[in-house]
Design an enzyme around this catalytic site. Structure first.
Site, PDB file in Angstrom:
ATOM      1  N   GLY A  23       0.791  -1.237   0.000  1.00 40.42           N
ATOM      2  CA  GLY A  23       0.000   0.000   0.000  1.00 40.42           C
ATOM      3  C   GLY A  23       0.815   1.274   0.000  1.00 40.42           C
TER       4      GLY A  23
ATOM      5  N   ASN B 271       1.797   2.902  -2.619  1.00 36.14           N
ATOM      6  CA  ASN B 271       1.213   3.810  -3.621  1.00 36.14           C
ATOM      7  C   ASN B 271      -0.059   4.452  -3.093  1.00 36.14           C
ATOM      8  OD1 ASN B 271       2.614   3.985  -6.381  1.00 36.14           O
ATOM      9  ND2 ASN B 271       2.841   1.837  -5.794  1.00 36.14           N
TER      10      ASN B 271
ATOM     11  N   ARG C 298      -4.691  -9.108  -9.276  1.00 33.61           N
ATOM     12  CA  ARG C 298      -5.712  -9.995  -9.831  1.00 33.61           C
ATOM     13  C   ARG C 298      -6.065  -9.512 -11.231  1.00 33.61           C
ATOM     14  NH1 ARG C 298      -5.374 -14.263  -7.466  1.00 33.61           N
ATOM     15  NH2 ARG C 298      -7.295 -14.904  -8.491  1.00 33.61           N
TER      16      ARG C 298
ATOM     17  N   HIS D 295       2.180   0.104 -13.006  1.00 32.35           N
ATOM     18  CA  HIS D 295       2.971  -1.105 -13.249  1.00 32.35           C
ATOM     19  C   HIS D 295       4.452  -0.726 -13.210  1.00 32.35           C
ATOM     20  CE1 HIS D 295       3.821  -5.105 -14.716  1.00 32.35           C
ATOM     21  NE2 HIS D 295       4.670  -4.568 -15.577  1.00 32.35           N
TER      22      HIS D 295
HETATM   23  C1  GAR Z   1       3.903  -1.440  -7.254  1.00 34.88           C
HETATM   24  O1  GAR Z   1       5.263  -1.412  -7.531  1.00 34.88           O
HETATM   25  C2  GAR Z   1       3.105  -1.613  -8.525  1.00 34.88           C
HETATM   26  O2  GAR Z   1       3.709  -1.037  -9.630  1.00 34.88           O
HETATM   27  C3  GAR Z   1       3.022  -3.109  -8.644  1.00 34.88           C
HETATM   28  O3  GAR Z   1       2.823  -3.556  -7.335  1.00 34.88           O
HETATM   29  C4  GAR Z   1       3.526  -2.681  -6.453  1.00 34.88           C
HETATM   30  C5  GAR Z   1       2.628  -2.359  -5.283  1.00 34.88           C
HETATM   31  O4  GAR Z   1       3.337  -1.671  -4.301  1.00 34.88           O
HETATM   32  N1  GAR Z   1       1.945  -3.511  -9.516  1.00 34.88           N
HETATM   33  C6  GAR Z   1       2.046  -4.461 -10.418  1.00 34.88           C
HETATM   34  O5  GAR Z   1       3.024  -5.161 -10.558  1.00 34.88           O
HETATM   35  C7  GAR Z   1       0.796  -4.655 -11.284  1.00 34.88           C
HETATM   36  N2  GAR Z   1       1.081  -5.442 -12.439  1.00 34.88           N
HETATM   37  P1  GAR Z   1       2.587  -0.989  -3.086  1.00 34.88           P
HETATM   38  O6  GAR Z   1       1.641  -2.034  -2.506  1.00 34.88           O
HETATM   39  O7  GAR Z   1       3.692  -0.637  -2.148  1.00 34.88           O
HETATM   40  O8  GAR Z   1       1.863   0.208  -3.612  1.00 34.88           O
END
Ligand code: GAR
Length: 213
Positions: free
Chosen positions: A32, A34, A111, A129
């Site tokens: 979390g 982001n 998902r 991403h």
């Molecule tokens: C982020 O780096 C995001 O880009 C990636 O998951 C991470 C979540 O981090 N998403 C993907 O790979 C989607 N294909 P967070 O939970 O610390 O925000």
């Protein structure tokens, strides 16, 4: 710290805003960070929005603690309790609608989405991403970039479509790869850029920016 000559895109200042704050529904599976960056941008007035609900699918995910820090409501929809992807997405739509969400923000939502969710929020879903799409879609994007031997990777915010990590691009930031990088060091630098561009990309998308017109 190593210095990069790579330029990252300018972020509009001030960011676009609507008369009413946009209501965001966050979908997340992990830490979390982001979501926290988005919440911080809202708290400082940089992003004119509110987080209406945080939906997560993994019990014990770190995002719950982050959401508590910002006093945000959380709802668990554990995908393991749903027989199909469509069934899970139906439950997500119900929760998002109950909270009057305008924009669905996937922040580490691991998902696949179905038409059930997409059709409920047409062109109102965004994802982040950790690569410069269309390179390295799917899981382990940071490791994919390291294994490919590229010298630049980054992160991408894009509109969500049915195919994983496809969809029109809203904003990207480049991150150099150094010979000494490990998945952890590279991911940490990518996340700095993610936290910078995600609030700005949400503001751009919600203010009517269209990558396809
Ligand atoms: C982020 O780096 C995001 O880009 C990636 O998951 C991470 C979540 O981090 N998403 C993907 O790979 C989607 N294909 P967070 O939970 O610390 O925000």
């Amino acid at each position: 710290m190593q210095n990069s000559k790579l330029k990252t895109p300018p972020i509009p200042d001030p960011l676009p805003r609507s008369p009413q704050p946009w209501r965001l529904g966050i979908l997340a599976s992990g830490n979390g960070t982001n979501m926290a960056a988005i919440a911080a941008a809202i708290a400082t007035g940089q992003l004119h929005a509110e987080i209406a609900v945080v939906i997560y699918n993994n019990p014990g995910a770190g995002i719950v603690a982050q959401a508590e820090k910002y006093g945000l409501p959380t709802v668990l929809h554990n995908h393991r309790d749903h027989p199909t992807r469509e069934d899970l997405d139906g439950a997500l739509v119900a929760t998002l609608k109950q909270h009057w969400v305008d924009w669905v923000v996937m922040a580490g939502w691991m998902r696949r989405v179905t038409a059930v969710l997409l059709d409920a929020f047409p062109r109102r879903m965004v994802n982040i991403h950790p690569s410069l799409l269309p390179s390295f879609p799917g899981v382990r994007a940071v490791e994919q970039a390291l294994q490919a031997g590229v010298t630049v990777t980054g992160c991408t915010v894009h509109f969500v479509e049915l195919v994983v990590d496809s969809g029109p691009i809203i904003m990207q930031a480049a991150v150099p790869i150094f010979p000494t990088d490990t998945p952890a060091t590279l991911q940490a630098r990518i996340q700095v850029q993610e936290h910078r561009i995600y609030p700005a990309a949400i503001a751009l998308a919600a203010s009517g920016f269209s990558a396809i017109d």
